[in-house]
Enzyme design. Structure first.
Site, mmCIF file in Angstrom:
data_model
loop_
_atom_site.group_PDB
_atom_site.id
_atom_site.type_symbol
_atom_site.label_atom_id
_atom_site.label_comp_id
_atom_site.label_asym_id
_atom_site.label_seq_id
_atom_site.Cartn_x
_atom_site.Cartn_y
_atom_site.Cartn_z
ATOM 1 N N HIS A 115 38.126 -4.663 -59.564
ATOM 2 C CA HIS A 115 37.445 -5.769 -59.469
ATOM 3 C C HIS A 115 37.861 -6.070 -58.149
ATOM 4 C CE1 HIS A 115 40.815 -7.378 -62.012
ATOM 5 N NE2 HIS A 115 40.966 -8.279 -61.108
ATOM 6 N N ASP A 119 32.465 -4.153 -65.265
ATOM 7 C CA ASP A 119 32.057 -5.043 -64.105
ATOM 8 C C ASP A 119 31.331 -6.098 -64.183
ATOM 9 O OD1 ASP A 119 32.598 -2.430 -62.621
ATOM 10 O OD2 ASP A 119 31.197 -1.490 -63.581
#
Length: 421
Positions: A40, A12
């Site tokens: 993502h 992340d």
């Protein structure tokens, strides 16, 4: 020549945006490992795209994309994600995506088993995404998994899937799983999947003269099965070695290894997190950074940037350049801390601990920086950053052994980026 983008922390970090930027010049974009547990978001032309198993090079119209041998592919998710991209305007995406015939198939059965294995762990749960990634890689290692190429052969999936289901039923008892439905769907996938499946060796040989190959890393180094905070890791090799192995890359063809570092730290799921802030600081980071997982929607744990971890990551992945992301999230902090060392029982640790229980016990030494208390969102030039923000960036650069921070993310949009030449 090859550029590899890798996460330097717990995932992340914001790898999608730099991948999107670099893919504009790429002729081939590849995923090397992992599955639809990764996630993502990319904002391009005011449209938000969510990626999981597919390479984000699909946004660039001239880029061919490959899901490599080291991955595990949940076929329904592959088609669902592809359809979602086409619905958002990427009409020709299905003509530019291919899957290695040696990649593993991740079944719905694996997801069911994933949940059962987590339930057995009770208070010591790994905190998986529940997507079946671990059980799928386990079946691969045990030599009983199914490869993508075998989906195209009549009867192979049914035979192997029935054997897998029987084995898991002996282990767990009755399963809340519809075997016949999955067998039926894979009989239908045999024809539907065929245009996408390629022999990776021949495919990569064909593209060996591509002027720009981009490898999109999933997850991050601290989630690597070998080098991460084991057992609180994913089940694939998420670092440089996994990229080379999963795509059969020639190491001498690698031009650049981009380490993506978030300006603070986050983690999803269980596991050690030395700089975690279970307080107002953590809540502020979580809110300002909108820290929710793309794949699971789970709230991310938040804390200060950990340079002990990042130096360890660099020692394994050998970054040639850094992309620092989400600097703007720190705009409103009076002071900002960075971890620079760990102590255990009062003694300075010389290396990053292998044991998760040791990481839970370490005392963190911090360097404290004054905040810059001004808006950096959307900044595109180094000189536009406040002096304190520049000092923060330069400190990180020094801590990374002088690896240059070439890109600095200053917001969610594609153009919210500073490039230092």
């Amino acid at each position: 020549m090859v550029t590899i983008v890798l996460g330097a922390q717990f995932g992340d970090e914001g790898k999608g945006k730099i991948t999107d930027l670099l893919s504009q010049c790429a002729t081939l974009c590849c995923r090397a490992a992992g599955g639809h547990n990764a996630g993502h978001t990319i904002v391009h032309d005011d449209i938000t795209y969510d990626f999981h198993i597919l390479p984000s090079g699909l946004i660039s119209p001239d880029c061919i994309n490959l899901v490599g041998t080291g991955t595990v592919v949940h076929v329904p998710s592959f088609f669902k994600e592809l359809d979602a991209l086409k619905a958002k305007g990427l009409k020709e995406a299905d003509k530019r995506i291919f899957i290695s015939d040696r990649a593993q198939v991740c079944f719905d059965l694996h997801s069911v088993v994933d949940g059962l294995e987590e339930a057995i762990l009770a208070g010591k749960k790994v905190g998986t995404t529940g997507k079946g990634i671990g059980p799928c890689y386990s079946d691969k290692a045990s030599r009983r998994g199914v490869r993508i190429g075998e989906v195209l052969e009549e009867g192979v999936v049914e035979s192997k899937l029935r054997a897998l289901e029987a084995g898991y039923r002996r282990q767990f008892g009755e399963l809340k799983y519809d075997l016949e439905d999955e067998v039926k769907r894979f009989n239908e996938y045999r024809t539907k999947l065929q245009p996408y499946v390629v022999d990776q060796m021949a495919f990569m040989h064909k593209h060996r003269s591509s002027p720009s190959v981009l490898v999109e890393g999933a997850n991050a180094l601290l989630l690597d099965i070998d080098h991460g905070t084991y057992p609180y890791v994913t089940s694939s090799c998420t670092g440089l070695g996994g990229a080379i192995q999963g795509l059969t890359l020639n190491p001498t063809s690698i031009k650049s290894i981009v380490g993506v570092v978030k300006a603070y730290s986050t983690r999803v799921g269980s596991g050690p997190f030395p700089t975690e802030q279970n307080n107002a600081v953590g809540e502020k980071l979580q809110k300002a950074g909108r820290e929710f997982g793309v794949t699971t929607g789970r709230r991310r744990r938040c804390g200060w940037l950990d340079m002990v971890m990042c130096r360890y990551s660099n020692a394994i992945n050998h970054y040639t350049v850094i992309n620092l992301t989400k600097l703007d999230i720190l705009d409103d902090f009076d002071e900002i801390k960075v971890a620079v060392a760990y102590k255990l029982d009062g003694k300075l640790l010389e290396s990053f601990p292998a044991q998760a229980d040791v990481l839970d016990k370490v005392e963190v030494e911090y360097v404290t920086f004054p905040g810059w208390k001004s808006n950096t969102m959307g900044a595109t030039k180094w000189e536009h950053l406040p002096t304190n923000a520049q000092r923060y960036v330069e400190f990180i650069e020094r801590e990374m052994g002088g690896v240059p921070i070439r890109w600095i993310g200053t917001g969610p949009a594609r153009n919210h980026m500073i490039e230092r030449i």
